[in-house]
Design a protein around this motif. Structure first.
Motif, PDB file in Angstrom:
ATOM      1  N   HIS A   1     -12.414  -7.193  27.193  1.00 30.61           N
ATOM      2  CA  HIS A   1     -12.038  -8.589  27.500  1.00 30.61           C
ATOM      3  C   HIS A   1     -10.748  -8.874  26.753  1.00 30.61           C
ATOM      4  O   HIS A   1     -10.162  -7.957  26.146  1.00 30.61           O
ATOM      5  CB  HIS A   1     -13.172  -9.535  27.084  1.00 30.61           C
ATOM      6  CG  HIS A   1     -13.748  -9.222  25.743  1.00 30.61           C
ATOM      7  ND1 HIS A   1     -13.062  -9.426  24.560  1.00 30.61           N
ATOM      8  CD2 HIS A   1     -14.935  -8.653  25.388  1.00 30.61           C
ATOM      9  CE1 HIS A   1     -13.804  -9.035  23.537  1.00 30.61           C
ATOM     10  NE2 HIS A   1     -14.943  -8.540  24.007  1.00 30.61           N
ATOM     11  N   VAL A   2     -10.308 -10.120  26.764  1.00 29.58           N
ATOM     12  CA  VAL A   2      -8.991 -10.423  26.183  1.00 29.58           C
ATOM     13  C   VAL A   2      -8.900 -10.140  24.684  1.00 29.58           C
ATOM     14  O   VAL A   2      -7.805  -9.933  24.162  1.00 29.58           O
ATOM     15  CB  VAL A   2      -8.584 -11.897  26.449  1.00 29.58           C
ATOM     16  CG1 VAL A   2      -8.340 -12.132  27.919  1.00 29.58           C
ATOM     17  CG2 VAL A   2      -9.614 -12.883  25.910  1.00 29.58           C
ATOM     18  N   TYR A   3     -10.043 -10.125  23.986  1.00 30.32           N
ATOM     19  CA  TYR A   3     -10.003  -9.869  22.535  1.00 30.32           C
ATOM     20  C   TYR A   3     -10.195  -8.386  22.211  1.00 30.32           C
ATOM     21  O   TYR A   3     -10.187  -7.995  21.049  1.00 30.32           O
ATOM     22  CB  TYR A   3     -11.096 -10.679  21.818  1.00 30.32           C
ATOM     23  CG  TYR A   3     -11.005 -12.163  22.055  1.00 30.32           C
ATOM     24  CD1 TYR A   3      -9.782 -12.839  21.974  1.00 30.32           C
ATOM     25  CD2 TYR A   3     -12.142 -12.907  22.366  1.00 30.32           C
ATOM     26  CE1 TYR A   3      -9.696 -14.210  22.198  1.00 30.32           C
ATOM     27  CE2 TYR A   3     -12.061 -14.283  22.583  1.00 30.32           C
ATOM     28  CZ  TYR A   3     -10.835 -14.914  22.508  1.00 30.32           C
ATOM     29  OH  TYR A   3     -10.753 -16.268  22.722  1.00 30.32           O
ATOM     30  N   GLN A   4     -10.445  -7.581  23.223  1.00 29.29           N
ATOM     31  CA  GLN A   4     -10.718  -6.145  23.025  1.00 29.29           C
ATOM     32  C   GLN A   4     -10.147  -5.432  24.249  1.00 29.29           C
ATOM     33  O   GLN A   4     -10.869  -5.164  25.208  1.00 29.29           O
ATOM     34  CB  GLN A   4     -12.237  -5.953  22.911  1.00 29.29           C
ATOM     35  CG  GLN A   4     -12.704  -4.548  22.641  1.00 29.29           C
ATOM     36  CD  GLN A   4     -12.180  -3.974  21.343  1.00 29.29           C
ATOM     37  OE1 GLN A   4     -11.235  -3.173  21.343  1.00 29.29           O
ATOM     38  NE2 GLN A   4     -12.775  -4.390  20.226  1.00 29.29           N
TER      39      GLN A   4
ATOM     40  N   GLU B   1       1.383 -14.083  32.545  1.00 22.80           N
ATOM     41  CA  GLU B   1       0.017 -14.504  32.178  1.00 22.80           C
ATOM     42  C   GLU B   1      -0.809 -13.308  31.695  1.00 22.80           C
ATOM     43  O   GLU B   1      -1.580 -13.420  30.731  1.00 22.80           O
ATOM     44  CB  GLU B   1      -0.662 -15.183  33.382  1.00 22.80           C
ATOM     45  CG  GLU B   1      -0.098 -16.571  33.672  1.00 22.80           C
ATOM     46  CD  GLU B   1      -0.508 -17.137  35.039  1.00 22.80           C
ATOM     47  OE1 GLU B   1      -0.375 -18.355  35.217  1.00 22.80           O
ATOM     48  OE2 GLU B   1      -0.927 -16.362  35.936  1.00 22.80           O
ATOM     49  N   MET B   2      -0.660 -12.168  32.366  1.00 23.39           N
ATOM     50  CA  MET B   2      -1.389 -10.964  31.931  1.00 23.39           C
ATOM     51  C   MET B   2      -0.984 -10.604  30.496  1.00 23.39           C
ATOM     52  O   MET B   2      -1.831 -10.285  29.662  1.00 23.39           O
ATOM     53  CB  MET B   2      -1.090  -9.784  32.869  1.00 23.39           C
ATOM     54  CG  MET B   2      -1.756  -9.865  34.231  1.00 23.39           C
ATOM     55  SD  MET B   2      -3.576  -9.807  34.166  1.00 23.39           S
ATOM     56  CE  MET B   2      -3.895  -8.088  33.751  1.00 23.39           C
ATOM     57  N   LYS B   3       0.329 -10.685  30.209  1.00 24.10           N
ATOM     58  CA  LYS B   3       0.812 -10.350  28.844  1.00 24.10           C
ATOM     59  C   LYS B   3       0.259 -11.338  27.829  1.00 24.10           C
ATOM     60  O   LYS B   3      -0.141 -10.967  26.725  1.00 24.10           O
ATOM     61  CB  LYS B   3       2.340 -10.355  28.816  1.00 24.10           C
ATOM     62  CG  LYS B   3       2.926  -9.112  29.462  1.00 24.10           C
ATOM     63  CD  LYS B   3       4.358  -8.844  29.011  1.00 24.10           C
ATOM     64  CE  LYS B   3       4.922  -7.661  29.760  1.00 24.10           C
ATOM     65  NZ  LYS B   3       5.593  -8.023  31.012  1.00 24.10           N
ATOM     66  N   LYS B   4       0.245 -12.629  28.203  1.00 23.51           N
ATOM     67  CA  LYS B   4      -0.291 -13.648  27.281  1.00 23.51           C
ATOM     68  C   LYS B   4      -1.755 -13.366  26.971  1.00 23.51           C
ATOM     69  O   LYS B   4      -2.202 -13.476  25.837  1.00 23.51           O
ATOM     70  CB  LYS B   4      -0.216 -15.030  27.961  1.00 23.51           C
ATOM     71  CG  LYS B   4       0.955 -15.863  27.531  1.00 23.51           C
ATOM     72  CD  LYS B   4       0.732 -17.303  27.989  1.00 23.51           C
ATOM     73  CE  LYS B   4       2.050 -18.034  28.005  1.00 23.51           C
ATOM     74  NZ  LYS B   4       1.979 -19.305  28.729  1.00 23.51           N
ATOM     75  N   LEU B   5      -2.511 -13.001  28.002  1.00 23.52           N
ATOM     76  CA  LEU B   5      -3.942 -12.716  27.806  1.00 23.52           C
ATOM     77  C   LEU B   5      -4.118 -11.461  26.944  1.00 23.52           C
ATOM     78  O   LEU B   5      -4.942 -11.427  26.024  1.00 23.52           O
ATOM     79  CB  LEU B   5      -4.646 -12.567  29.156  1.00 23.52           C
ATOM     80  CG  LEU B   5      -4.748 -13.876  29.969  1.00 23.52           C
ATOM     81  CD1 LEU B   5      -5.198 -13.605  31.402  1.00 23.52           C
ATOM     82  CD2 LEU B   5      -5.711 -14.869  29.304  1.00 23.52           C
ATOM     83  N   GLU B   6      -3.295 -10.437  27.213  1.00 27.64           N
ATOM     84  CA  GLU B   6      -3.380  -9.201  26.409  1.00 27.64           C
ATOM     85  C   GLU B   6      -3.062  -9.480  24.944  1.00 27.64           C
ATOM     86  O   GLU B   6      -3.623  -8.860  24.041  1.00 27.64           O
ATOM     87  CB  GLU B   6      -2.409  -8.148  26.946  1.00 27.64           C
ATOM     88  CG  GLU B   6      -2.958  -7.404  28.147  1.00 27.64           C
ATOM     89  CD  GLU B   6      -1.907  -6.571  28.866  1.00 27.64           C
ATOM     90  OE1 GLU B   6      -0.790  -6.389  28.328  1.00 27.64           O
ATOM     91  OE2 GLU B   6      -2.212  -6.117  29.990  1.00 27.64           O
TER      92      GLU B   6
END
Ligand SMILES: NC(=O)c1ccc[n+]([C@@H]2O[C@H](COP(=O)([O-])OP(=O)(O)OC[C@H]3O[C@@H](n4cnc5c(N)ncnc54)[C@H](OP(=O)(O)O)[C@@H]3O)[C@@H](O)[C@H]2O)c1
Length: 302
Positions: free
Chosen positions: A170-173, A269-274
């Motif tokens: 997920h976004v934290y892992q 947005e993908m980079k922000k989430l990563e």
């Protein structure tokens, strides 16, 4: 119920029917979740009603730690097949690389708060899982919760290579290394706990999980797309090119979680989430001394 159990048996039959009617085909089960009999009832019901054909379902179960000794593997698989009312499984996963003592009727046998473990080599367990394919009990086999060294070692030793590798994602892992490794070996990478809903009792740990659906960045992106935070987190996994398995027993959520194919996250947005990654894990594997297990996979954050 063990601390790692999933949907309670009473409501799982209805959840299966709602899911199947709304297009779900992949059912991720495990002996550990203590609900395979109820899921079997649910599967029996949807098949009997003709809501789906068996060959269109993808039914998965997992070998629990207590059955790692090679002579126990087939019996464990047959028990899940019986509970799920299936004469074959589409995929059987080794739930973790860590063996624990087999005690009839106990998932987590312990003494003085410490899990009773074994040091059975997961490669030996794998060889017994290969026999399940030979016998036609399962169509494919894979592993979950291995680290990259363990996955490389297993792959090198395997006669039948793992088809799928399941890990928390997920976004934290964000699991860059493991996703790349699995793909380089031709395995499907499947991300579990995509919503990072909090289960861990270790909330004071610096890597303790936050609830992803409450993250301001996730919420902000959700608002822009007119979607829910859960839909953003599921889309994040799908758009990363991996399979993912959100869990829900709530009909409205089951339906909501399918509506993730009518929008795209931008590269930004993908980079922000990563960039939200900080190594948190929602699932508390470091339970009852398991963190000291010879094959504990998460000491190195890979
Ligand atoms: N291999 C492994 O070791 C392992 C470990 C953990 C999980 N898994 C697999 O992965 C699956 C998912 O993991 P998980 O259950 O840990 O986490 P998850 O899918 O990230 O989160 C599930 C939680 O989110 C809630 N939820 C679902 N959809 C929602 C929505 N649209 N809005 C708000 N809340 C929502 C669910 O509540 P409701 O039910 O009320 O919707 C539930 O509390 C499991 O069922 C299991 O099959 C595998």
């Amino acid at each position: 119920m063990s601390p790692l159990s999933q949907s309670p048996p009473g409501i799982v039959q209805d959840a299966i029917e709602v899911a199947v009617v709304n297009g779900y085909r992949h059912i991720d089960c495990a002996h550990l979740y203590e609900n395979e009999e109820a899921i079997g009832e649910g599967l029996h019901r949807v098949l009997k009603k003709g809501l789906v054909k068996r060959e269109d379902l993808f039914i998965v179960s997992k070998l629990w730690n207590g059955s790692h000794e090679p002579h126990r593997v087939e019996a464990a698989c047959r028990k899940s097949m019986k509970d799920l009312q299936q004469d074959y499984l589409d995929l059987y996963l080794m739930h973790s690389p860590m063996g624990s003592k087999f005690v009839e009727g106990e998932l987590m046998p312990q003494k003085d708060g410490q899990m009773l473990v074994t040091d059975v080599d997961y490669v030996d367990t794998w060889k017994a899982m290969e026999n399940l394919v030979d016998k036609g009990l399962v169509k494919s086999i894979g592993v979950a919760n291995f680290n990259s060294c363990q996955l490389e070692r297993l792959y090198a030793a395997a006669r039948i290579k793992p088809d799928l590798f399941q890990a928390e994602r997920h976004v934290y892992q964000i699991q860059c290394k493991l996703i790349a490794l699995a793909k380089s070996k031709g395995m499907v990478f499947e991300g579990y706990s995509p919503l990072c809903s909090i289960q861990s009792p270790f909330l004071d740990h610096k890597l303790a999980p936050k609830n992803g659906m409450e993250d301001p960045v996730v919420k902000d992106i959700a608002k822009k797309h007119g979607k829910s935070p859960a839909q953003i987190m599921i889309r994040f996994n799908i758009q990363s090119g991996i399979s993912t398995i959100p869990k829900s027993q709530t009909p409205a959520h089951i339906i909501e979680n399918t509506k993730v194919f009518d929008f795209c996250l931008t590269d930004e947005e993908m980079k922000k989430l990563e960039s939200l990654h900080y190594g948190a894990r929602a699932v508390p594997w470091d339970l009852m001394g398991l963190g000291k297990h010879k094959h504990y996979p998460f000491n190195k954050n890979e």
